[in-house]
Design a protein around this motif. Structure first.
Motif, mmCIF file in Angstrom:
data_model
loop_
_atom_site.group_PDB
_atom_site.id
_atom_site.type_symbol
_atom_site.label_atom_id
_atom_site.label_comp_id
_atom_site.label_asym_id
_atom_site.label_seq_id
_atom_site.Cartn_x
_atom_site.Cartn_y
_atom_site.Cartn_z
ATOM 1 N N LEU A 1 0.863 -1.182 0.000
ATOM 2 C CA LEU A 1 0.000 0.000 0.000
ATOM 3 C C LEU A 1 0.893 1.223 0.000
ATOM 4 N N ASP A 2 0.708 2.105 -0.969
ATOM 5 C CA ASP A 2 1.500 3.328 -1.066
ATOM 6 C C ASP A 2 0.618 4.504 -0.650
ATOM 7 N N LEU A 3 0.989 5.163 0.440
ATOM 8 C CA LEU A 3 0.217 6.292 0.970
ATOM 9 C C LEU A 3 0.812 7.643 0.585
ATOM 10 N N HIS A 4 1.794 7.655 -0.335
ATOM 11 C CA HIS A 4 2.410 8.926 -0.746
ATOM 12 C C HIS A 4 1.355 9.920 -1.201
ATOM 13 N N GLY A 5 1.475 11.152 -0.769
ATOM 14 C CA GLY A 5 0.608 12.222 -1.238
ATOM 15 C C GLY A 5 -0.778 12.231 -0.622
ATOM 16 N N MET A 6 -1.100 11.310 0.277
ATOM 17 C CA MET A 6 -2.429 11.293 0.897
ATOM 18 C C MET A 6 -2.429 12.145 2.153
ATOM 19 N N THR A 7 -3.600 12.674 2.467
ATOM 20 C CA THR A 7 -3.766 13.386 3.727
ATOM 21 C C THR A 7 -4.086 12.366 4.810
ATOM 22 N N LEU A 8 -4.050 12.804 6.061
ATOM 23 C CA LEU A 8 -4.384 11.906 7.162
ATOM 24 C C LEU A 8 -5.811 11.387 7.033
ATOM 25 N N ASP A 9 -6.727 12.267 6.612
ATOM 26 C CA ASP A 9 -8.135 11.868 6.479
ATOM 27 C C ASP A 9 -8.327 10.791 5.413
ATOM 28 N N ALA A 10 -7.551 10.836 4.363
ATOM 29 C CA ALA A 10 -7.688 9.843 3.298
ATOM 30 C C ALA A 10 -6.887 8.579 3.596
ATOM 31 N N ALA A 11 -5.759 8.733 4.299
ATOM 32 C CA ALA A 11 -4.858 7.604 4.515
ATOM 33 C C ALA A 11 -5.392 6.603 5.533
ATOM 34 N N GLN A 12 -6.022 7.064 6.596
ATOM 35 C CA GLN A 12 -6.460 6.128 7.636
ATOM 36 C C GLN A 12 -7.508 5.133 7.137
ATOM 37 N N PRO A 13 -8.596 5.589 6.471
ATOM 38 C CA PRO A 13 -9.549 4.586 5.988
ATOM 39 C C PRO A 13 -8.940 3.645 4.938
ATOM 40 N N GLU A 14 -8.025 4.170 4.146
ATOM 41 C CA GLU A 14 -7.369 3.328 3.141
ATOM 42 C C GLU A 14 -6.517 2.256 3.819
ATOM 43 N N LEU A 15 -5.817 2.637 4.892
ATOM 44 C CA LEU A 15 -5.004 1.675 5.634
ATOM 45 C C LEU A 15 -5.886 0.599 6.287
ATOM 46 N N ALA B 1 -7.900 -12.169 3.265
ATOM 47 C CA ALA B 1 -7.382 -12.986 2.166
ATOM 48 C C ALA B 1 -6.305 -13.965 2.629
ATOM 49 N N GLY B 2 -5.953 -13.939 3.909
ATOM 50 C CA GLY B 2 -4.966 -14.876 4.448
ATOM 51 C C GLY B 2 -3.528 -14.451 4.247
ATOM 52 N N LYS B 3 -3.273 -13.204 3.917
ATOM 53 C CA LYS B 3 -1.900 -12.724 3.715
ATOM 54 C C LYS B 3 -1.266 -12.453 5.076
ATOM 55 N N ARG B 4 0.071 -12.580 5.133
ATOM 56 C CA ARG B 4 0.783 -12.389 6.396
ATOM 57 C C ARG B 4 1.666 -11.141 6.402
ATOM 58 N N LEU B 5 2.454 -10.929 5.348
ATOM 59 C CA LEU B 5 3.414 -9.827 5.339
ATOM 60 C C LEU B 5 2.967 -8.746 4.361
ATOM 61 N N LEU B 6 2.767 -7.535 4.909
ATOM 62 C CA LEU B 6 2.337 -6.398 4.102
ATOM 63 C C LEU B 6 3.420 -5.332 4.141
ATOM 64 N N LEU B 7 3.457 -4.516 3.099
ATOM 65 C CA LEU B 7 4.368 -3.377 3.050
ATOM 66 C C LEU B 7 3.516 -2.121 2.932
ATOM 67 N N VAL B 8 3.690 -1.204 3.886
ATOM 68 C CA VAL B 8 2.963 0.071 3.869
ATOM 69 C C VAL B 8 4.003 1.169 3.677
ATOM 70 N N VAL B 9 3.937 1.843 2.541
ATOM 71 C CA VAL B 9 4.889 2.905 2.202
ATOM 72 C C VAL B 9 4.271 4.240 2.601
ATOM 73 N N THR B 10 4.963 4.972 3.471
ATOM 74 C CA THR B 10 4.475 6.275 3.922
ATOM 75 C C THR B 10 5.299 7.416 3.358
#
Length: 194
Positions: free
Chosen positions: A103-117, A127-136
């Motif tokens: 998940l790439d959160l570049h350029g998002m505001t706090l209001d948009a980023a939290q629900p997306e996260l 979906a049963g996934k274990r390892l995620l990458l969150v780019v801030t």
């Protein structure tokens, strides 16, 4: 609640003396001497509170970063107790494990980023996934020149806190800063529970 017994005021004593002057006592032998005069209580003299002389900047603190968590957050993440297998954690931190979703959160505001996260993490867990990458991203490198201070790397500091709060806290096992191969200090590995 107990009531404190008060003595009679001078006006009350005067009235009582007039009433008892004309009355016949039922038991003349019990007639007691008049009650003693109460000792007047000293009235407290009001004192003005002591105020120290005013000095400009006397209570001011030294200004630090515009973001209260700026220097401490990476240390907080590193200081978290290890909740997962140590061997898997070592492989993850070194970048040898491949994230299953990003998940790439570049350029998002706090209001948009939290629900997306929240949507991303709950969907990946479902979906049963274990390892995620969150780019801030790392945030701006220097504060703005305007009169209103701006925080540096707001998403970088806020995402780990969101991951520790409901509804994501029960799903997340470990949050770790990503390896250089996956974004370094501008990204986080999120390891989910089964």
């Amino acid at each position: 609640m107990t009531r404190r017994r008060r003595g009679l005021s001078p006006e009350d004593r005067d009235i009582w003396a007039r009433v008892t002057r004309d009355a016949d006592p039922l038991h003349p032998e019990r007639r007691a001497a008049p009650p003693p005069e109460p000792i007047p209580r000293p009235t407290p003299t009001p004192q003005a509170p002591r105020i120290d002389p005013f000095r400009i900047g006397g209570a001011a603190r030294a200004r630090g970063s515009t973001h209260a968590l700026a220097p401490a957050l990476p240390d907080q993440i590193r200081a978290q107790p290890l909740r997962m297998d140590a061997k898997t954690h070592k492989r993850m931190r070194s970048g040898k494990m491949r994230p299953e979703a990003k998940l790439d959160l570049h350029g998002m505001t706090l209001d948009a980023a939290q629900p997306e996260l929240v949507r991303f993490v709950t969907g990946a867990h479902g979906a049963g996934k274990r390892l995620l990458l969150v780019v801030t991203g790392k945030g701006k490198s220097k504060p703005g020149t305007g009169p209103i201070p701006n925080r540096l790397g707001v998403l970088r500091h806020q995402v780990p806190q969101w991951l520790r709060m409901a509804p994501l806290a029960p799903l997340v096992l470990q949050v770790t800063e990503a390896s250089r191969a996956h974004g370094g200090s501008g990204a986080y590995y999120v390891y989910l529970r089964r």
